[in-house]
Scaffold this active site. Structure first.
Site, PDB file in Angstrom:
ATOM      1  N   GLU A 205      16.608  38.418  22.723  1.00 52.37           N
ATOM      2  CA  GLU A 205      18.038  38.733  22.700  1.00 52.37           C
ATOM      3  C   GLU A 205      18.442  39.714  23.795  1.00 52.37           C
ATOM      4  O   GLU A 205      19.529  40.265  23.771  1.00 52.37           O
ATOM      5  CB  GLU A 205      18.420  39.258  21.321  1.00 52.37           C
ATOM      6  CG  GLU A 205      18.159  38.212  20.248  1.00 52.37           C
ATOM      7  CD  GLU A 205      18.543  38.660  18.857  1.00 52.37           C
ATOM      8  OE1 GLU A 205      18.988  39.818  18.708  1.00 52.37           O
ATOM      9  OE2 GLU A 205      18.401  37.855  17.927  1.00 52.37           O
ATOM     10  N   LYS A 337      26.487  33.502  10.292  1.00 50.88           N
ATOM     11  CA  LYS A 337      25.879  32.637  11.300  1.00 50.88           C
ATOM     12  C   LYS A 337      26.293  31.201  11.004  1.00 50.88           C
ATOM     13  O   LYS A 337      25.935  30.651   9.961  1.00 50.88           O
ATOM     14  CB  LYS A 337      24.355  32.755  11.274  1.00 50.88           C
ATOM     15  CG  LYS A 337      23.824  34.116  11.707  1.00 50.88           C
ATOM     16  CD  LYS A 337      22.314  34.195  11.511  1.00 50.88           C
ATOM     17  CE  LYS A 337      21.747  35.497  12.056  1.00 50.88           C
ATOM     18  NZ  LYS A 337      20.304  35.648  11.729  1.00 50.88           N
TER      19      LYS A 337
END
Length: 428
Positions: A205, A337
């Site tokens: 990330e 999500k």
């Protein structure tokens, strides 16, 4: 009224070099929408099913079957139908799959089409996606970013147990200023690590992944970086953790391998509480295992009145599971999500339910991302108070921040940055 004229699916690559599903949708008025689906590394066991091919191709991670489902079953069902009613379209997709966890057609196939239709419908109306998804009468709001600048756990190949150490630049009036703060701290942290002879390679990330001796050592490095960048830890910049406890949980205990320690639920809650007392931590995600609801109750009673407790693997963006958590008084925030649940409508329902229960919503990326920036629009549209979309490097992460900058510019004087209001009122 615009109808769906054409649906096409394809296999593309995500930020980890693994295949994922992308869908294109054309409407009969010429409007076009495209969406690509992300993929997680640490996943909740109750997430909607991401259909993979298995076998030797792409190490078993190919998505040809899911793409074929887009190009046959889904296309045939949707072609000629209306794109104006997202809820009805998503219900059609859910019914078409017919399974409780979308394992027949694949949540990756269903979500790609659901998102692409939303994009096309927005263009048909002449609106940006955030305006199209926005509830009538609600004002747009820029979320506070949770910036993952130091990685451990499943997101990095190092000895740090906690998966994500994040900064939250909340003491600013505009999103663009908060973003600048985060970028400057990111670069300051790189210098801190370099001076200590530590790796400045980045994880999935975009956060650094140094080999540090403990979780506290990671927090100390971040505090030093905040100060070196000229900001105040706590006042201007808060800290947040994603413990990803399901990755630490074995045989009913929580194991911190880097520190050679293990805890029962109460002991682990104490450990996290000590970190909160020592550092300006305002949010902890997945502080207990997804199946340890008793442990979650202990943690919520211990810290729920003091900080934000986010359920990710716990709730998996599922309104039914979230309702169980609300009823039992577990956590006070939900991570959102899109691919955990598999349609735009179910995602919006989870956010609405959280809001009505007084839970905050954190719209999130996945560790395997694409250039798709829809989550930035989703966060603004739903007035979610926070967005979690990685560090200040890697184009797949920065793309979302850049989209928020565009939205801020477009909103002009109406661009409100949530800042300190990102957290519940009793948290300041």
């Amino acid at each position: 009224m615009a109808n769906i004229e054409r649906v096409i699916g394809r296999e593309v690559l995500d930020s980890r070099g693994n295949p994922t599903v992308e869908a294109d949708v054309w409407l009969d008025d010429g409007s076009f929408g495209r969406a690509a689906v992300p993929s997680g590394a640490s996943t909740g066991s109750r997430e909607a099913v991401e259909l993979r091919d298995g076998g030797g191709r792409y190490n078993g991670k190919g998505v040809r079957t899911a793409v074929e489902n887009v190009n046959t079953t889904i296309r045939e069902a949707l072609q000629g139908g209306s794109a104006d009613d997202q809820a009805a379209l998503d219900r059609q997709l859910i019914d078409l799959d017919g399974s409780p966890n979308k394992d027949r057609l694949g949540a990756n196939a269903i979500l790609a089409v659901s998102m692409a239709v939303a994009q096309a419908a927005a263009r048909s109306r002449g609106l940006p996606l955030y305006r199209h998804l926005q509830q009538e009468g609600s004002a747009a709001q820029l979320p506070a970013p949770m910036m993952n600048i130091l990685n451990g756990g499943e997101h990095a190949d190092n000895s740090v147990d906690i998966q994500e150490f994040m900064i939250m630049p909340i003491g600013f009036d505009r999103f663009s200023e908060a973003l600048r703060c985060g970028a400057e701290i990111f670069h300051a942290l790189k210098k801190v690590l370099h001076e200590r002879g530590l790796s400045t390679a980045v994880g999935d990330e975009g956060g650094f992944a140094p080999d540090l001796p403990s979780n506290e050592a990671a927090l100390e490095a971040i505090i030093e970086a905040i100060q070196r960048a000229g900001y105040q830890a706590g006042d201007q910049v808060a800290l947040a953790l994603d413990v990803a406890s399901s990755e630490l949980y074995r045989d009913g205990r929580y194991h911190l391998a880097s520190e050679g320690r293990d805890f029962d639920a109460a002991g682990f809650a104490d450990y996290l509480a000590q970190l909160v007392d020592k550092y300006p931590i305002v949010s902890i995600e997945d502080g207990m295992d997804e199946s340890d609801w008793d442990g979650w109750k202990v943690l919520t009673e211990r810290l729920g009145g003091q900080i934000q407790l986010v359920g990710d693997d716990l709730f998996v963006t599922n309104p039914q599971i979230l309702q169980q958590g609300i009823d039992r008084g577990i956590a006070n925030s939900i991570l959102i999500k899109l691919n955990q649940i598999g349609t735009v409508t179910e995602t919006l329902e989870a956010i609405r339910m959280a809001d009505e229960a007084g839970y905050t919503s954190v719209v999130s990326h996945r560790s395997g991302e694409t250039e798709d920036v829809a989550i930035a629009d989703l966060a603004v549209a739903t007035r979610a108070t926070q967005i979690k979309t990685g560090s200040l490097c890697r184009s797949d992460r920065v793309a979302k921040y850049n989209q928020l900058l565009r939205i801020e510019q477009e909103l002009g004087d109406d661009a409100r940055y949530v800042g300190r209001d990102a957290l519940r009122p009793e948290q300041g």
